[in-house]
Design a protein around this motif. Sequence first.
Motif, PDB file in Angstrom:
ATOM      1  N   ARG A  77      67.565 137.259 -58.068  1.00 33.05           N
ATOM      2  CA  ARG A  77      66.241 136.639 -57.993  1.00 33.05           C
ATOM      3  C   ARG A  77      66.111 135.736 -56.757  1.00 33.05           C
ATOM      4  O   ARG A  77      65.813 134.546 -56.857  1.00 33.05           O
ATOM      5  N   ALA A  79      64.951 133.618 -53.615  1.00 29.83           N
ATOM      6  CA  ALA A  79      63.717 132.999 -53.118  1.00 29.83           C
ATOM      7  C   ALA A  79      63.731 132.896 -51.597  1.00 29.83           C
ATOM      8  O   ALA A  79      62.684 132.746 -50.965  1.00 29.83           O
ATOM      9  N   ALA A  93      59.969 133.209 -50.407  1.00 32.44           N
ATOM     10  CA  ALA A  93      58.890 133.406 -51.378  1.00 32.44           C
ATOM     11  C   ALA A  93      58.390 132.041 -51.825  1.00 32.44           C
ATOM     12  O   ALA A  93      59.145 131.247 -52.384  1.00 32.44           O
ATOM     13  N   SER A  94      57.136 131.754 -51.553  1.00 31.43           N
ATOM     14  CA  SER A  94      56.493 130.530 -52.024  1.00 31.43           C
ATOM     15  C   SER A  94      55.411 130.946 -53.014  1.00 31.43           C
ATOM     16  O   SER A  94      54.308 131.327 -52.633  1.00 31.43           O
ATOM     17  N   ARG A  95      55.790 130.925 -54.304  1.00 31.12           N
ATOM     18  CA  ARG A  95      54.953 131.533 -55.344  1.00 31.12           C
ATOM     19  C   ARG A  95      54.673 132.985 -54.971  1.00 31.12           C
ATOM     20  O   ARG A  95      55.600 133.768 -54.836  1.00 31.12           O
ATOM     21  N   ASP A  96      53.396 133.338 -54.763  1.00 29.02           N
ATOM     22  CA  ASP A  96      53.089 134.727 -54.422  1.00 29.02           C
ATOM     23  C   ASP A  96      52.875 134.925 -52.925  1.00 29.02           C
ATOM     24  O   ASP A  96      52.408 135.991 -52.499  1.00 29.02           O
ATOM     25  N   ALA A 135      56.477 138.817 -52.032  1.00 29.94           N
ATOM     26  CA  ALA A 135      56.746 137.647 -52.876  1.00 29.94           C
ATOM     27  C   ALA A 135      56.003 137.775 -54.194  1.00 29.94           C
ATOM     28  O   ALA A 135      54.859 138.242 -54.228  1.00 29.94           O
ATOM     29  N   ARG A 136      56.683 137.351 -55.267  1.00 32.24           N
ATOM     30  CA  ARG A 136      56.056 137.373 -56.583  1.00 32.24           C
ATOM     31  C   ARG A 136      56.658 136.261 -57.434  1.00 32.24           C
ATOM     32  O   ARG A 136      57.852 136.247 -57.686  1.00 32.24           O
ATOM     33  N   ASP A 137      55.844 135.334 -57.837  1.00 28.88           N
ATOM     34  CA  ASP A 137      56.283 134.234 -58.705  1.00 28.88           C
ATOM     35  C   ASP A 137      57.510 133.517 -58.142  1.00 28.88           C
ATOM     36  O   ASP A 137      58.450 133.186 -58.880  1.00 28.88           O
ATOM     37  N   GLY A 138      57.519 133.290 -56.840  1.00 30.21           N
ATOM     38  CA  GLY A 138      58.617 132.557 -56.222  1.00 30.21           C
ATOM     39  C   GLY A 138      59.872 133.366 -56.000  1.00 30.21           C
ATOM     40  O   GLY A 138      60.917 132.810 -55.644  1.00 30.21           O
ATOM     41  N   GLU A 139      59.795 134.688 -56.164  1.00 24.43           N
ATOM     42  CA  GLU A 139      60.952 135.556 -55.985  1.00 24.43           C
ATOM     43  C   GLU A 139      60.632 136.615 -54.942  1.00 24.43           C
ATOM     44  O   GLU A 139      59.517 137.156 -54.898  1.00 24.43           O
TER      45      GLU A 139
END
Length: 399
Positions: A77, A79, A93-96, A135-139
Amino acid sequence: MNAAGVAVLLAALVAGMAPGAGRTDASGDADTNVRPVSRQARSSPSAHANASPAPASRARKPAANPQVDVRILSKHRPARLRLEGPRSLEAVASRDALIVDGRPQPHALRLDAGRWQVRGRGVDRRYEASLSLEARDGELIVVATFALETYVAAVTASETEVDTPFEALRAQAITARSYVLASGKRHDEARACDLTHCQVLRGEGFARHLRRARDATRSTEGIVLRLSDGAIALAPFHASCGGHTAEPVAVFGAPDLTGAAAVPDRCPASPWRAVVPRALVSAAASDALGGSAQAADLLLDRDSSGAVVRIVDRASGRDARGDAFFRALGARAGWNRIRSARFSMTLGGNQALLEGQGHGHGVGLCQAGAALLARQGWTAEQLLAHYFPRALPGKLADK
């Protein structure tokens, strides 16, 4: 053994007094084409949460240069990743929102094919592929797209031990190629993942072993297993059958898409033992049966290999596949503890003693058995005929 004896044995096991107690292998990928004590849980094929075979894609004329897209690094996972290859960059990844070298990236990032080093927290891997990132939900969602034969070589290296004989590597390459082509798209983002749910893919790994895996793949290029109707076999594999492989229909259900059969094997027994709370068994049975069940009401139905192929709840009359029960137990107790579907269960007090053999679902190619037979002079073709008697090797271009 009577109830009092079982209770004494359970108490000794919990206290760590019985032979082998507390010494089960840690599985680095408890995610699903499984292996003996020294190996990581593998299966195609898949083995733990690996996976009953997915619906088969019937054999179609292959693309001129078939490719395989694989979701990688999902277990970690990530980031933030640093990538080095045809270009150098840092992705976050910053949120989305995808941030590349400090600048927002409005769309998914596509990176050309090449040799990429991907580094992050707990990650340092190399891939020969093109990459895409979003990026998706910080990942960071990372998909690697490989040439088919590059993917097969990397999987063969990832799914085998460094001392695996060359003919066993060749059999593994043909099995892995067949499985990925027959399994269809198993994930929203990609055809496959890099975990045991599909086939383990650890990047390029140990150089010498990768070279041998590449040689094995090259020597079998384009060869797959085919069923009698011409479809590519959904050919699974596992780490250790414990002396007898399992019948695919009994484990995965009908129709058989694998070409495998239950056969006696020279694989070592690979015994294992686990003590788990009775409540955990009840919860796993409830998961598998789709309704409340108690451990004391369960009947375990086994096939000729000793694998649990069906469970029955005597209280309700409901039944479920043994494979579903095995996976539910593994998900709750840990794949390093519930190593195979070949087990017996004895209840005592508030606990259950599970004693079994092998590692993985037991269907198809047994990696430990294949290695042993290859050391005795068996060829890849003989190994495949042994484990997949209902399938024949053929070239992709032949269809």
